[in-house]
Design a protein around this motif. Structure first.
Motif, mmCIF file in Angstrom:
data_model
loop_
_atom_site.group_PDB
_atom_site.id
_atom_site.type_symbol
_atom_site.label_atom_id
_atom_site.label_comp_id
_atom_site.label_asym_id
_atom_site.label_seq_id
_atom_site.Cartn_x
_atom_site.Cartn_y
_atom_site.Cartn_z
ATOM 1 N N ARG B 2 44.545 18.069 23.142
ATOM 2 C CA ARG B 2 43.989 16.857 23.715
ATOM 3 C C ARG B 2 42.476 16.820 23.608
ATOM 4 O O ARG B 2 41.882 15.822 23.304
ATOM 5 N N ARG B 3 41.873 17.916 23.954
ATOM 6 C CA ARG B 3 40.418 17.916 23.922
ATOM 7 C C ARG B 3 39.958 19.002 22.990
ATOM 8 O O ARG B 3 40.619 20.004 22.824
ATOM 9 N N ARG B 4 38.792 18.778 22.409
ATOM 10 C CA ARG B 4 38.190 19.826 21.596
ATOM 11 C C ARG B 4 37.980 21.023 22.495
ATOM 12 O O ARG B 4 37.507 20.895 23.612
ATOM 13 N N LEU B 5 38.358 22.187 22.030
ATOM 14 C CA LEU B 5 38.204 23.363 22.872
ATOM 15 C C LEU B 5 36.722 23.730 22.946
ATOM 16 O O LEU B 5 36.122 24.152 21.956
ATOM 17 N N PRO B 6 36.092 23.529 24.107
ATOM 18 C CA PRO B 6 34.641 23.743 24.162
ATOM 19 C C PRO B 6 34.303 25.194 24.448
ATOM 20 O O PRO B 6 33.754 25.523 25.484
ATOM 21 N N LEU B 7 34.654 26.078 23.540
ATOM 22 C CA LEU B 7 34.394 27.476 23.817
ATOM 23 C C LEU B 7 33.302 27.989 22.905
ATOM 24 O O LEU B 7 33.306 27.759 21.714
ATOM 25 N N ALA B 8 32.344 28.670 23.484
ATOM 26 C CA ALA B 8 31.310 29.261 22.658
ATOM 27 C C ALA B 8 31.046 30.643 23.164
ATOM 28 O O ALA B 8 30.830 30.845 24.342
ATOM 29 N N ALA B 9 31.120 31.607 22.261
ATOM 30 C CA ALA B 9 30.812 32.973 22.663
ATOM 31 C C ALA B 9 29.349 33.048 23.023
ATOM 32 O O ALA B 9 28.950 33.742 23.919
ATOM 33 N N LEU B 74 42.819 34.651 23.792
ATOM 34 C CA LEU B 74 42.608 33.551 24.727
ATOM 35 C C LEU B 74 43.871 33.146 25.480
ATOM 36 O O LEU B 74 43.841 32.972 26.705
ATOM 37 N N ALA B 75 44.995 33.016 24.763
ATOM 38 C CA ALA B 75 46.225 32.593 25.423
ATOM 39 C C ALA B 75 46.670 33.595 26.498
ATOM 40 O O ALA B 75 46.999 33.179 27.617
ATOM 41 N N PRO B 76 46.644 34.927 26.196
ATOM 42 C CA PRO B 76 47.002 35.881 27.263
ATOM 43 C C PRO B 76 46.057 35.791 28.465
ATOM 44 O O PRO B 76 46.510 35.870 29.611
ATOM 45 N N LEU B 77 44.754 35.602 28.189
ATOM 46 C CA LEU B 77 43.794 35.443 29.283
ATOM 47 C C LEU B 77 44.164 34.236 30.142
ATOM 48 O O LEU B 77 44.151 34.303 31.372
ATOM 49 N N ALA B 78 44.482 33.132 29.469
ATOM 50 C CA ALA B 78 44.823 31.895 30.186
ATOM 51 C C ALA B 78 46.088 32.070 31.012
ATOM 52 O O ALA B 78 46.172 31.614 32.149
ATOM 53 N N ARG B 79 47.075 32.785 30.435
ATOM 54 C CA ARG B 79 48.317 33.026 31.180
ATOM 55 C C ARG B 79 48.055 33.911 32.388
ATOM 56 O O ARG B 79 48.587 33.672 33.473
ATOM 57 N N TYR B 205 26.669 32.718 30.322
ATOM 58 C CA TYR B 205 27.812 33.302 29.624
ATOM 59 C C TYR B 205 29.094 33.119 30.430
ATOM 60 O O TYR B 205 30.142 32.797 29.882
ATOM 61 N N THR B 206 28.974 33.330 31.749
ATOM 62 C CA THR B 206 30.150 33.189 32.601
ATOM 63 C C THR B 206 30.705 31.773 32.494
ATOM 64 O O THR B 206 31.908 31.569 32.370
ATOM 65 N N ARG B 207 29.796 30.808 32.515
ATOM 66 C CA ARG B 207 30.220 29.411 32.463
ATOM 67 C C ARG B 207 31.007 29.128 31.181
ATOM 68 O O ARG B 207 32.074 28.512 31.212
ATOM 69 N N TYR B 208 30.484 29.609 30.031
ATOM 70 C CA TYR B 208 31.187 29.361 28.773
ATOM 71 C C TYR B 208 32.533 30.079 28.743
ATOM 72 O O TYR B 208 33.535 29.516 28.291
ATOM 73 N N GLY B 209 32.529 31.307 29.228
ATOM 74 C CA GLY B 209 33.778 32.076 29.248
ATOM 75 C C GLY B 209 34.830 31.418 30.119
ATOM 76 O O GLY B 209 35.972 31.232 29.698
ATOM 77 N N VAL B 210 34.415 31.032 31.329
ATOM 78 C CA VAL B 210 35.365 30.422 32.260
ATOM 79 C C VAL B 210 35.832 29.066 31.727
ATOM 80 O O VAL B 210 36.996 28.702 31.859
ATOM 81 N N THR B 211 34.918 28.315 31.080
ATOM 82 C CA THR B 211 35.307 27.027 30.503
ATOM 83 C C THR B 211 36.403 27.217 29.466
ATOM 84 O O THR B 211 37.387 26.468 29.433
ATOM 85 N N ALA B 212 36.245 28.245 28.629
ATOM 86 C CA ALA B 212 37.249 28.515 27.596
ATOM 87 C C ALA B 212 38.607 28.797 28.229
ATOM 88 O O ALA B 212 39.621 28.218 27.829
ATOM 89 N N VAL B 213 38.609 29.665 29.254
ATOM 90 C CA VAL B 213 39.876 30.051 29.880
ATOM 91 C C VAL B 213 40.476 28.860 30.636
ATOM 92 O O VAL B 213 41.680 28.598 30.563
ATOM 93 N N THR B 215 40.055 25.617 30.036
ATOM 94 C CA THR B 215 40.579 24.624 29.092
ATOM 95 C C THR B 215 41.903 25.092 28.510
ATOM 96 O O THR B 215 42.867 24.323 28.431
ATOM 97 N N ARG B 216 41.952 26.359 28.147
ATOM 98 C CA ARG B 216 43.170 26.901 27.540
ATOM 99 C C ARG B 216 44.319 26.899 28.535
ATOM 100 O O ARG B 216 45.456 26.609 28.168
ATOM 101 N N GLU B 217 44.000 27.214 29.798
ATOM 102 C CA GLU B 217 45.050 27.241 30.819
ATOM 103 C C GLU B 217 45.664 25.863 30.974
ATOM 104 O O GLU B 217 46.884 25.708 31.086
ATOM 105 N N ARG B 218 44.815 24.820 30.923
ATOM 106 C CA ARG B 218 45.306 23.457 31.087
ATOM 107 C C ARG B 218 46.165 23.017 29.900
ATOM 108 O O ARG B 218 46.942 22.078 30.015
ATOM 109 N N LEU B 219 45.979 23.679 28.756
ATOM 110 C CA LEU B 219 46.718 23.280 27.551
ATOM 111 C C LEU B 219 47.873 24.228 27.235
ATOM 112 O O LEU B 219 48.517 24.087 26.196
#
Lengths: 212, 278
Positions: B2-9, B74-79, B205-213, B215-219
């Protein structure tokens, strides 16, 4: 000086309009009440409301997922023009397929679609939906709804209702701008393009999907 | 998707990757302007035009790498995140992230020349940062200021910039030169990019990391069902991305609501009000 600039602007503008002409035309057709008019619009919107309420009554009742899916499947079966969607999703390959392949594909597509819709709906609980506006388009009436689920942002879902078969039938759902049949067609045609344009390969893949 | 995955290391790496790929994409775009080679028939050429994906072979390689990364990390982190953190807390986290992104959203609303959307975002910042306790609760949505998507990719589209060919970016996922450049610009537009040092760097860094997780959790459900049911997941994600972006841009383009807010006396709308079905 001023007139020359106006003339220049006018030339640029009309050149732009000329270039945009072909792309603008479908957008105009969208807004017009084409065949049928207001009666068809209200008929389509009533149909969506009725079918939606039927589904939601099942979804929001207590019961196991499997039980719900069993109740949902016949409603989907009746409300959705599965054959029309099947033909659409095969795109240009529909004409390439032999009559036997068309038949086999339609049957497989039927189970794939009904299973996937009833499977998805069966997982939901506490769903509410609100009706939005309805607009006539050349391939049917688009009825807008908003679907709300707990812990989820409201989702805008449009239903494309076709009257081609005499009674209103769903031919597409558009969730947040993504069309179900268009996505499915892109999936199938890409798969076929990477499998020597062989319709049999798609049929085999669908068979595997159902049994798997 | 649905949304571009806004993840940046890393913010800078993201910027470089975004702009670098945008350049590459544009170069490829100009070199591919002729008729596509290797496609024998007219129907195949029509598919090629419609998919707008001249870089498909390399895009598929990037997709495969991203998919492997996603499956492994990412997927295991989100789960795990879903399993360990209760839903109300996850919602709070999501609301905080959404509140932090509001400055960028507001900048884009303004550049898109959409005053009512800018007003909505401004009210969201104001209400959620105060009544919503630093953004934990999304009070603004309940008060008639719902969240909306806004980014520099959309802004560029409204300025008349064409998307260019489809691109599958490393880590970031489905995109195109316009949206990739927009991603870089959004980082440059973000005031938090310019506060660094000590705790702020960790915060970034925390913000980007948490955003990635987040977003992935929601998808989680959607992506796994696409991977299960699609015969060609790459083509399905490409189709979903293009359709979704087109719809978002269309929504913004046609959002010409007047600026007076809802509580200000307004003339009654011409068409009938939507009715409640249930």
């Amino acid at each position: 000086m001023l007139t020359r600039r106006t003339l220049l602007l006018f030339t640029v503008a009309s050149a732009g309009a000329f270039a945009l002409g072909p792309t603008l035309r479908p957008a105009v057709a969208w807004g017009q009440a084409t065949s049928g008019g207001t009666e068809q619009i209200s008929q389509a919107s009533e149909f969506v409301k009725r079918t939606g309420n039927q589904l939601i009554d099942i979804i929001n009742e207590p019961g196991s997922m499997a039980e719900k899916q069993k109740l949902i499947a016949p409603i989907i079966d009746k409300a959705v023009d599965v054959d029309a969607i099947a033909q659409f999703c095969l795109g240009r390959y529909w004409r390439v397929a032999t009559p036997e392949q068309q038949q086999a594909y339609k049957q497989l597509f039927h189970s794939v679609l009904v299973n996937s819709i009833s499977g998805k709906l069966g997982e939901y609980t506490g769903v509410r939906f609100t009706m939005g506006k309805s607009v006539a388009r050349d391939d049917g009436v688009v009825v807008s709804t908003t679907i709300q689920r707990p812990n989820n942002a409201p989702t805008a879902v449009d239903w494309v209702i076709s009257m081609a078969s005499g009674s209103p039938k769903i031919v597409d759902t558009i969730a947040e701008g993504t069309s179900l049949r268009l996505t499915q067609r892109d999936d199938y045609t890409s798969y076929l393009a990477h499998n020597n344009n062989n319709v049999q390969a798609l049929i085999d893949a669908l068979k595997r999907q159902i049994s798997g | 998707m649905r949304r571009r995955l806004p993840l940046a290391a890393c913010r800078l790496a993201g910027l470089v990757v975004g702009l670098g790929w945008a350049g590459l994409g544009l170069a490829a775009c100009t070199s591919q302007s002729g008729s596509p080679s290797g496609i024998a028939n007219a129907a195949g050429a029509a598919d090629f035009e419609q998919n707008n994906d001249p870089l498909e072979p390399s895009n598929r390689v990037v997709y495969a790498v991203n998919d492997a990364l996603d499956t492994a990390v990412l997927a295991p982190l989100a789960r795990g995140y879903r399993a360990v953190v209760p839903a109300p807390v996850r919602n709070g986290v999501h609301n905080i992230l959404s509140n932090l992104s509001n400055p960028v959203v507001l900048s884009n609303d303004i550049m898109e020349a959409k005053p009512r959307r800018a007003g909505d975002t401004f009210m969201r910042m104001l209400i959620n940062s105060t009544v919503g306790i630093g953004g934990i609760m999304d009070v603004a949505s309940k008060w008639g200021y719902p969240a909306h998507e806004s980014d520099f990719g959309i802004t560029l589209a409204l300025w008349g910039v064409d998307s260019g060919p489809f691109l599958y970016l490393p880590v970031l996922g489905p995109s195109n030169p316009r949206d990739a450049a927009g991603f870089g610009a959004d980082i440059a537009l973000d005031p938090f990019t310019y506060v660094s040092g000590g705790a702020w760097t960790i915060f970034g860094y925390t913000r980007y990391g948490v955003t990635a997780v987040d977003t992935r959790e929601r998808l989680l459900g959607e992506i796994s069902s696409i991977k299960k049911t699609a015969l060609d997941p790459y083509a399905t994600f490409r189709s979903l991305y293009d359709q979704h972006r087109a719809q978002v841009i269309d929504t913004v383009r046609h959002d010409n609501r007047s600026t007076p807010p809802s509580w200000y006396p307004q003339p009654a709308p011409a068409t009938g009000e939507p009715s409640d079905a249930h």
